[in-house]
Design a protein around this motif. Structure first.
Motif, PDB file in Angstrom:
ATOM      1  N   ILE A  36     -70.039  -9.626  69.830  1.00  0.00           N
ATOM      2  CA  ILE A  36     -70.752  -9.656  71.101  1.00  0.00           C
ATOM      3  C   ILE A  36     -69.788  -9.695  72.277  1.00  0.00           C
ATOM      4  CG2 ILE A  36     -70.934 -12.175  71.174  1.00  0.00           C
ATOM      5  CD1 ILE A  36     -73.512  -9.526  72.354  1.00  0.00           C
ATOM      6  N   PHE A  37     -68.500  -9.993  72.035  1.00  0.00           N
ATOM      7  CA  PHE A  37     -67.508  -9.991  73.095  1.00  0.00           C
ATOM      8  C   PHE A  37     -66.802  -8.640  73.213  1.00  0.00           C
ATOM      9  CE2 PHE A  37     -67.815 -14.363  71.530  1.00  0.00           C
ATOM     10  CZ  PHE A  37     -68.154 -15.020  72.707  1.00  0.00           C
ATOM     11  N   LYS A  38     -67.108  -7.705  72.275  1.00  0.00           N
ATOM     12  CA  LYS A  38     -66.427  -6.409  72.279  1.00  0.00           C
ATOM     13  C   LYS A  38     -67.385  -5.230  72.267  1.00  0.00           C
ATOM     14  CE  LYS A  38     -62.285  -8.104  69.873  1.00  0.00           C
ATOM     15  NZ  LYS A  38     -61.365  -7.914  68.712  1.00  0.00           N
ATOM     16  N   ALA A  39     -68.422  -5.297  71.425  1.00  0.00           N
ATOM     17  CA  ALA A  39     -69.310  -4.151  71.226  1.00  0.00           C
ATOM     18  C   ALA A  39     -70.085  -3.720  72.477  1.00  0.00           C
ATOM     19  CB  ALA A  39     -70.280  -4.447  70.076  1.00  0.00           C
ATOM     20  N   PRO A  40     -70.523  -4.627  73.368  1.00  0.00           N
ATOM     21  CA  PRO A  40     -71.342  -4.182  74.498  1.00  0.00           C
ATOM     22  C   PRO A  40     -70.720  -3.084  75.353  1.00  0.00           C
ATOM     23  CG  PRO A  40     -71.510  -6.542  74.283  1.00  0.00           C
ATOM     24  CD  PRO A  40     -70.462  -6.102  73.302  1.00  0.00           C
ATOM     25  N   SER A  41     -69.396  -3.079  75.509  1.00  0.00           N
ATOM     26  CA  SER A  41     -68.775  -2.017  76.310  1.00  0.00           C
ATOM     27  C   SER A  41     -68.933  -0.661  75.639  1.00  0.00           C
ATOM     28  CB  SER A  41     -67.286  -2.321  76.532  1.00  0.00           C
ATOM     29  OG  SER A  41     -66.601  -2.404  75.303  1.00  0.00           O
ATOM     30  N   LEU A  42     -68.839  -0.611  74.308  1.00  0.00           N
ATOM     31  CA  LEU A  42     -69.021   0.652  73.583  1.00  0.00           C
ATOM     32  C   LEU A  42     -70.477   1.100  73.621  1.00  0.00           C
ATOM     33  CD1 LEU A  42     -66.747  -0.187  70.526  1.00  0.00           C
ATOM     34  CD2 LEU A  42     -66.260   1.480  72.321  1.00  0.00           C
ATOM     35  N   VAL A  43     -71.398   0.151  73.477  1.00  0.00           N
ATOM     36  CA  VAL A  43     -72.818   0.490  73.542  1.00  0.00           C
ATOM     37  C   VAL A  43     -73.163   1.041  74.922  1.00  0.00           C
ATOM     38  CG1 VAL A  43     -75.163  -0.410  73.358  1.00  0.00           C
ATOM     39  CG2 VAL A  43     -73.390  -1.230  71.795  1.00  0.00           C
ATOM     40  N   GLY A 101     -75.143   5.092  78.250  1.00  0.00           N
ATOM     41  CA  GLY A 101     -74.995   5.677  79.571  1.00  0.00           C
ATOM     42  C   GLY A 101     -75.976   5.199  80.620  1.00  0.00           C
ATOM     43  N   SER A 102     -76.924   4.342  80.278  1.00  0.00           N
ATOM     44  CA  SER A 102     -77.873   3.845  81.268  1.00  0.00           C
ATOM     45  C   SER A 102     -78.307   2.436  80.888  1.00  0.00           C
ATOM     46  CB  SER A 102     -79.097   4.758  81.354  1.00  0.00           C
ATOM     47  OG  SER A 102     -79.921   4.601  80.220  1.00  0.00           O
ATOM     48  N   PRO A 103     -78.642   1.612  81.875  1.00  0.00           N
ATOM     49  CA  PRO A 103     -79.068   0.235  81.571  1.00  0.00           C
ATOM     50  C   PRO A 103     -80.291   0.184  80.662  1.00  0.00           C
ATOM     51  CG  PRO A 103     -78.549   0.458  83.901  1.00  0.00           C
ATOM     52  CD  PRO A 103     -78.525   1.841  83.332  1.00  0.00           C
ATOM     53  N   ALA A 132     -81.383  -0.414  73.002  1.00  0.00           N
ATOM     54  CA  ALA A 132     -80.602  -0.421  71.759  1.00  0.00           C
ATOM     55  C   ALA A 132     -80.470  -1.834  71.206  1.00  0.00           C
ATOM     56  CB  ALA A 132     -79.219   0.186  72.001  1.00  0.00           C
ATOM     57  N   TRP A 133     -80.260  -2.821  72.095  1.00  0.00           N
ATOM     58  CA  TRP A 133     -80.120  -4.194  71.622  1.00  0.00           C
ATOM     59  C   TRP A 133     -81.446  -4.762  71.128  1.00  0.00           C
ATOM     60  CZ3 TRP A 133     -75.616  -6.226  70.461  1.00  0.00           C
ATOM     61  CH2 TRP A 133     -74.474  -5.691  71.047  1.00  0.00           C
ATOM     62  N   VAL A 134     -82.544  -4.377  71.760  1.00  0.00           N
ATOM     63  CA  VAL A 134     -83.859  -4.793  71.274  1.00  0.00           C
ATOM     64  C   VAL A 134     -84.137  -4.160  69.912  1.00  0.00           C
ATOM     65  CG1 VAL A 134     -86.340  -4.667  71.685  1.00  0.00           C
ATOM     66  CG2 VAL A 134     -84.795  -5.182  73.581  1.00  0.00           C
ATOM     67  N   LEU A 170     -74.153  -6.612  82.681  1.00  0.00           N
ATOM     68  CA  LEU A 170     -74.679  -5.539  83.526  1.00  0.00           C
ATOM     69  C   LEU A 170     -74.672  -5.939  84.997  1.00  0.00           C
ATOM     70  CD1 LEU A 170     -75.973  -2.712  83.440  1.00  0.00           C
ATOM     71  CD2 LEU A 170     -78.193  -3.842  83.199  1.00  0.00           C
ATOM     72  N   TYR A 171     -75.118  -7.151  85.290  1.00  0.00           N
ATOM     73  CA  TYR A 171     -75.144  -7.611  86.674  1.00  0.00           C
ATOM     74  C   TYR A 171     -73.731  -7.822  87.216  1.00  0.00           C
ATOM     75  CZ  TYR A 171     -80.199  -8.381  86.686  1.00  0.00           C
ATOM     76  OH  TYR A 171     -81.554  -8.202  86.649  1.00  0.00           O
ATOM     77  N   GLY A 172     -72.832  -8.295  86.380  1.00  0.00           N
ATOM     78  CA  GLY A 172     -71.486  -8.601  86.852  1.00  0.00           C
ATOM     79  C   GLY A 172     -70.583  -7.401  86.996  1.00  0.00           C
ATOM     80  N   LEU A 173     -70.716  -6.405  86.088  1.00  0.00           N
ATOM     81  CA  LEU A 173     -69.790  -5.282  86.065  1.00  0.00           C
ATOM     82  C   LEU A 173     -70.454  -3.936  86.319  1.00  0.00           C
ATOM     83  CD1 LEU A 173     -67.723  -6.326  82.898  1.00  0.00           C
ATOM     84  CD2 LEU A 173     -67.139  -6.736  85.295  1.00  0.00           C
ATOM     85  N   GLY A 174     -71.776  -3.861  86.098  1.00  0.00           N
ATOM     86  CA  GLY A 174     -72.449  -2.578  86.195  1.00  0.00           C
ATOM     87  C   GLY A 174     -72.280  -1.790  84.902  1.00  0.00           C
ATOM     88  N   ILE A 175     -73.131  -0.795  84.690  1.00  0.00           N
ATOM     89  CA  ILE A 175     -73.087  -0.032  83.443  1.00  0.00           C
ATOM     90  C   ILE A 175     -71.775   0.719  83.289  1.00  0.00           C
ATOM     91  CG2 ILE A 175     -74.242   1.975  84.457  1.00  0.00           C
ATOM     92  CD1 ILE A 175     -74.733   0.627  80.880  1.00  0.00           C
ATOM     93  N   GLN A 176     -71.234   1.262  84.400  1.00  0.00           N
ATOM     94  CA  GLN A 176     -69.976   1.995  84.314  1.00  0.00           C
ATOM     95  C   GLN A 176     -68.795   1.057  84.103  1.00  0.00           C
ATOM     96  OE1 GLN A 176     -69.807   4.427  87.832  1.00  0.00           O
ATOM     97  NE2 GLN A 176     -71.188   5.968  86.981  1.00  0.00           N
ATOM     98  N   GLY A 177     -68.846  -0.120  84.751  1.00  0.00           N
ATOM     99  CA  GLY A 177     -67.791  -1.095  84.520  1.00  0.00           C
ATOM    100  C   GLY A 177     -67.768  -1.580  83.088  1.00  0.00           C
ATOM    101  N   MET A 178     -68.947  -1.775  82.496  1.00  0.00           N
ATOM    102  CA  MET A 178     -69.024  -2.162  81.093  1.00  0.00           C
ATOM    103  C   MET A 178     -68.431  -1.077  80.198  1.00  0.00           C
ATOM    104  SD  MET A 178     -72.819  -3.883  80.684  1.00  0.00           S
ATOM    105  CE  MET A 178     -72.558  -4.107  78.898  1.00  0.00           C
ATOM    106  N   ALA A 179     -68.770   0.187  80.493  1.00  0.00           N
ATOM    107  CA  ALA A 179     -68.348   1.292  79.639  1.00  0.00           C
ATOM    108  C   ALA A 179     -66.832   1.451  79.597  1.00  0.00           C
ATOM    109  CB  ALA A 179     -68.990   2.598  80.113  1.00  0.00           C
ATOM    110  N   LYS A 180     -66.152   1.116  80.686  1.00  0.00           N
ATOM    111  CA  LYS A 180     -64.696   1.306  80.744  1.00  0.00           C
ATOM    112  C   LYS A 180     -63.905   0.041  80.448  1.00  0.00           C
ATOM    113  CE  LYS A 180     -62.733   4.468  81.859  1.00  0.00           C
ATOM    114  NZ  LYS A 180     -62.131   5.554  81.035  1.00  0.00           N
ATOM    115  N   SER A 181     -64.606  -1.072  80.227  1.00  0.00           N
ATOM    116  CA  SER A 181     -63.915  -2.344  80.032  1.00  0.00           C
ATOM    117  C   SER A 181     -63.277  -2.430  78.648  1.00  0.00           C
ATOM    118  CB  SER A 181     -64.891  -3.504  80.230  1.00  0.00           C
ATOM    119  OG  SER A 181     -64.264  -4.736  79.939  1.00  0.00           O
TER     120      SER A 181
END
Length: 458
Positions: free
Chosen positions: A33-40, A45-47, A53-55, A260-271
């Motif tokens: 849970i500390f690594k996979a969310p950025s890949l998901v 590509g969208s919130p 996917a997580w649901v 999502l609130y802290g980094l945004g979807i694009q920030g998550m994707a590149k983290s």
């Protein structure tokens, strides 16, 4: 030997619902849970698709849990999947599964988690060139000692570790709320989403995202190994699984909303380290230190829980195969399969040493675990149907609703995950096949040993 002594030499119903939930949650919530969310986030590509996917991961896991709840309620056994495979397909398939767990699935998971623990502890206090391996080995030794003291000691430790682990996830949620309410530093500019995510439609990438989602949800099936030690009715396993997965799904959704609130979807994707990035934005360097401790605790929690359930498979094998009878000894006072536990930890330490001596050893072990795991997961799901046909008179305190639709659906998910593992992890697939071949050779040797008095499974 008296009847009372025979009863004490095998698992007894000593675990309560709270302890079982703590063990299940501790197994499932690990470093993923500390690594996979950025890949998901990258693949969806969208919130909306990311949260869907997580649901979906929680729902698929719950369907699988229904299948395991029926098997565990009908045949409570310390062998878990091993026992179900034995009844459905015979001793050869079940032995290969036990070998795969011992040599890849369980010990590999312990070693992987030990390296995760070692990496984050090294960030706090380095012990030299092999710091990660040293920290990992110390974690394995310490938790082996706790587990060897008895089931109550290991279960109590698990409860406290799980509480600390959940508090770490709560910290991430708090960080997201802190930023959402306008406190803390401003988030960094959101980078451009990876080309694969930007060019593909959500549906075309959702399947690949589910590989990582279900990997993060993985481990709930290990609860089957505690079925013979769970107090209450045979439906108690259903309650333990249901409560655990509901809690895990809510936590995962809350954590991803915080990202999502802290980094945004694009920030998550590149983290590269989404949790550390979020806490650095919210609380600065102190936040990074806090999340390092949280990830280390999460790794310890999963190691301890994996040790508890993994040793039960080795115990079941020792009860069924006379040549391995030493593994089938149950310590009556401590309530643990001591020899099976020591063998498991010794092999895990070998993997820690091996992984520490090679660059990329962590990744290699991740790769070859997946195909082996999903192969036997598929066989376990089909075993429910096989046993419904073969043993229709067996009392089933719980039955899967919408049979056979739900079991077949879950089996199809397992096949898809197996295909994905083979398609994206080719080197790991070859290593997994090699491990099973070695297990086949060992099986051939054991079957040709002189027959001795068999030890009856409890």
């Amino acid at each position: 030997m008296t009847s009372s002594a025979n009863e004490k030499s095998q698992p007894q119903p000593t675990l309560g619902l709270r302890e079982a939930v703590a063990i299940i949650v501790g197994i499932v919530i690990g470093a993923g849970i500390f690594k996979a969310p950025s890949l998901v986030a990258q693949f969806t590509g969208s919130p909306g698709w990311m949260l869907a996917a997580w649901v979906a991961g929680g729902l698929i896991s719950f369907i699988g849990a229904l299948c395991y709840a029926e098997l565990a309620a009908a045949w409570p056994h310390a062998g878990g999947d091993y026992h179900f495979l034995h009844r459905a397909y015979g001793r050869r398939v079940s032995f290969l599964f036990a070998w795969a767990r011992f040599s890849v699935i369980t010990t590999g998971s312990i070693a992987l988690l030990a390296f995760v623990f070692g990496d984050y502890m090294t960030a706090l206090l380095s012990l030299g060139s092999y710091s990660s391996a040293i920290w990992g080995a110390l974690a394995v030794l310490a938790l082996t000692w706790i587990n060897a003291r008895g089931i109550h000691a290991s279960a109590s430790t698990q409860s406290w570790l799980t509480l600390a682990e959940v508090l770490g996830l709560v910290l991430i949620v708090v960080a997201g709320l802190w930023l959402w309410l306008g406190a803390g530093a401003s988030p960094p500019p959101a980078p451009v989403v990876a080309e694969a995510a930007a060019s593909g439609t959500p549906m075309s990438m959702l399947g690949l995202a589910m590989v990582f989602v279900l990997l993060t949800y993985g481990g709930w099936n290990e609860a089957a190994y505690l079925s013979a030690e769970l107090r209450g009715s045979r439906r108690s396993m259903l309650h333990a699984l249901g409560i655990s997965l509901a809690l895990i799904t809510v936590l995962y959704l809350a954590v991803n909303l915080a990202y999502l609130y802290g980094l945004g979807i694009q920030g998550m994707a590149k983290s590269e380290a989404v949790a550390a990035d979020l806490l650095r934005v919210a609380f600065g360097r102190t936040g990074e230190t806090m999340i390092s401790i949280a990830v280390a605790v999460a790794a310890l929690t999963s190691i301890n829980a994996t040790m508890i359930v993994g040793s039960r498979t080795n115990f079941a094998v020792g009860r069924d195969w006379p040549a391995l009878h030493a593994l089938g000894r149950w310590h009556p006072e401590r309530g643990v399969p001591a020899a099976a536990l020591y063998a498991q930890s010794a092999f895990a330490l070998v993997l820690v040493v091996f992984g520490g001596s090679l660059r990329g050893g962590f990744q290699v072990m991740v790769d070859y675990t997946a195909p082996v795991f999903w192969t036997f997961f598929f066989l376990s799901s089909i075993a429910l149907i096989v046993l419904r046909v073969r043993e229709p008179q067996t009392p089933r305190p719980f039955k899967v609703p919408l049979y056979p639709v739900l079991p077949l659906f879950f089996a199809s998910v397992c096949l898809y995950m197996l295909w994905s593992s083979l398609a994206y992890v080719k080197a790991g697939a070859l290593a997994g096949v090699g491990v099973l071949v070695v297990g086949g050779v060992l099986l051939w040797i054991l079957e040709r040993r002189p027959a001795r008095d068999a030890v009856t499974s409890p």
